[in-house]
Design a protein around this motif. Structure first.
Motif, PDB file in Angstrom:
ATOM      1  N   GLY A 249      60.805 -17.348  20.429  1.00 27.25           N
ATOM      2  CA  GLY A 249      61.312 -16.321  19.527  1.00 27.25           C
ATOM      3  C   GLY A 249      60.771 -16.513  18.125  1.00 27.25           C
ATOM      4  O   GLY A 249      60.380 -15.551  17.453  1.00 27.25           O
ATOM      5  N   ASP A 250      60.721 -17.758  17.664  1.00 27.95           N
ATOM      6  CA  ASP A 250      60.167 -18.066  16.338  1.00 27.95           C
ATOM      7  C   ASP A 250      58.649 -17.892  16.329  1.00 27.95           C
ATOM      8  O   ASP A 250      58.077 -17.412  15.345  1.00 27.95           O
ATOM      9  N   GLN A 251      57.991 -18.300  17.406  1.00 32.40           N
ATOM     10  CA  GLN A 251      56.534 -18.178  17.465  1.00 32.40           C
ATOM     11  C   GLN A 251      56.088 -16.728  17.374  1.00 32.40           C
ATOM     12  O   GLN A 251      55.076 -16.415  16.740  1.00 32.40           O
ATOM     13  N   LEU A 252      56.816 -15.837  18.021  1.00 28.07           N
ATOM     14  CA  LEU A 252      56.444 -14.423  18.030  1.00 28.07           C
ATOM     15  C   LEU A 252      56.522 -13.808  16.643  1.00 28.07           C
ATOM     16  O   LEU A 252      55.886 -12.779  16.381  1.00 28.07           O
ATOM     17  N   GLU A 253      57.291 -14.428  15.756  1.00 28.13           N
ATOM     18  CA  GLU A 253      57.428 -13.920  14.393  1.00 28.13           C
ATOM     19  C   GLU A 253      56.647 -14.767  13.392  1.00 28.13           C
ATOM     20  O   GLU A 253      56.791 -14.589  12.183  1.00 28.13           O
ATOM     21  N   ALA A 254      55.800 -15.667  13.871  1.00 28.35           N
ATOM     22  CA  ALA A 254      55.133 -16.629  12.989  1.00 28.35           C
ATOM     23  C   ALA A 254      54.122 -15.987  12.062  1.00 28.35           C
ATOM     24  O   ALA A 254      53.874 -16.479  10.960  1.00 28.35           O
TER      25      ALA A 254
ATOM     26  N   PRO B 224      51.904 -11.970  11.113  1.00 27.74           N
ATOM     27  CA  PRO B 224      51.679 -10.551  11.438  1.00 27.74           C
ATOM     28  C   PRO B 224      50.645 -10.431  12.557  1.00 27.74           C
ATOM     29  O   PRO B 224      49.587 -11.044  12.489  1.00 27.74           O
TER      30      PRO B 224
ATOM     31  N   ILE C 211      60.983  -9.724  22.954  1.00 34.48           N
ATOM     32  CA  ILE C 211      60.040  -8.779  22.352  1.00 34.48           C
ATOM     33  C   ILE C 211      60.616  -7.364  22.425  1.00 34.48           C
ATOM     34  O   ILE C 211      60.852  -6.832  23.514  1.00 34.48           O
ATOM     35  N   GLU C 212      60.838  -6.767  21.290  1.00 35.86           N
ATOM     36  CA  GLU C 212      61.318  -5.394  21.259  1.00 35.86           C
ATOM     37  C   GLU C 212      60.173  -4.450  21.607  1.00 35.86           C
ATOM     38  O   GLU C 212      59.047  -4.639  21.143  1.00 35.86           O
TER      39      GLU C 212
ATOM     40  N   ARG D  27      56.966  -3.598  19.402  1.00 38.34           N
ATOM     41  CA  ARG D  27      56.690  -4.671  18.423  1.00 38.34           C
ATOM     42  C   ARG D  27      55.208  -5.018  18.408  1.00 38.34           C
ATOM     43  O   ARG D  27      54.631  -5.286  17.347  1.00 38.34           O
TER      44      ARG D  27
ATOM     45  N   SER E 238      49.832 -20.989  18.007  1.00 37.52           N
ATOM     46  CA  SER E 238      51.035 -21.814  18.046  1.00 37.52           C
ATOM     47  C   SER E 238      51.120 -22.498  19.407  1.00 37.52           C
ATOM     48  O   SER E 238      51.137 -21.840  20.444  1.00 37.52           O
TER      49      SER E 238
ATOM     50  N   ASP F  61      51.373 -25.300  14.677  1.00 43.31           N
ATOM     51  CA  ASP F  61      50.779 -24.002  14.388  1.00 43.31           C
ATOM     52  C   ASP F  61      49.519 -24.181  13.552  1.00 43.31           C
ATOM     53  O   ASP F  61      49.477 -25.032  12.652  1.00 43.31           O
TER      54      ASP F  61
END
Length: 215
Positions: free
Chosen positions: A33-38, A40, A58-59, A62, A137, A202
């Motif tokens: 969850g954090d990696q997906l937002e690491a 843009p 993942i929405e 997104r 990541s 990362d």
């Protein structure tokens, strides 16, 4: 003879990973969850996607494209079945990364969780040169003993992996990627039962000139 990962059922793999004495499935989901937002990104590639743990975070909309890569076709089929909300976005790609890396598409973000142990540093660099991400990541497992598979009722399901297992550690990954033109920008360690831990590293690419020197 098939790849050792093709001999392990997804049910056994996920049951082992979810045990209270292991807790890697739950921990990896949170970390992803954090990696997906690491960073843009319009496209993301998940190496060793298995059954798609974490894809539910993942929405829809997104990402333009989510690539799930795995050597086990049955894993990929189940991943596609589990996440209908990502239809049109999720693309499952069957690939043995040790020899099929040159068929991978480009992506902005690469997530490589518990896969470097089975492909090694040089292969990961081959993948990154092909995919050309802007952010990478990785999660490695840190083991306090020589036992790299946690004890469980499913332990012997993983016996065949010895043939493809590589000994990896955070400093080794950092050094290998630095030599290939990547700079470490984040490090996080999450403890697990039994003294093990998951270490997230990362990376971002160095300048083109620095990358050229690293090759």
């Amino acid at each position: 003879m098939g790849h050792p990962w093709e001999e392990i059922s997804l049910a056994d793999y996920e049951a082992h990973m979810a045990l209270d004495s292991v807790r890697q499935l739950q921990t990896l989901r949170r970390m992803m969850g954090d990696q997906l937002e690491a960073a843009p990104a319009g496209t993301v590639m998940i190496l060793g996607v298995a059954g798609g743990n974490g894809l539910d975070l993942i929405e829809p909309g997104r990402f333009r494209r989510v690539y799930g890569v795995d050597v086990n076709a049955a894993y990929l089929a189940e991943t596609g079945r589990r996440y209908p909300a990502l239809s049109g976005t999720l693309e499952c790609l069957r690939a043995d990364l040790t020899k099929d890396w040159n068929r991978l598409p480009e992506a902005d973000l690469v997530i490589a969780n518990l896969i470097v142990e089975y492909i090694g540093y040089p292969c990961l660099l081959d993948v990154l040169r092909q995919v050309r991400p802007r952010y990478v990541s990785c999660v490695l497992q840190r083991n306090p003993t020589e036992a790299w598979v946690s004890d469980s009722p499913y332990l012997h399901a993983f016996d065949g992996l010895e043939a493809v297992h590589h000994t990896v550690e955070p400093r080794g990954l950092e050094a290998a990627l630095a030599a290939g033109g990547w700079r470490l920008v984040r490090r996080e360690e999450c403890p697990l039962p039994g003294g093990k831990s998951l270490v997230r590293l990362d990376f971002i690419p160095l300048s083109p000139a620095a990358q050229q020197q690293g090759r």
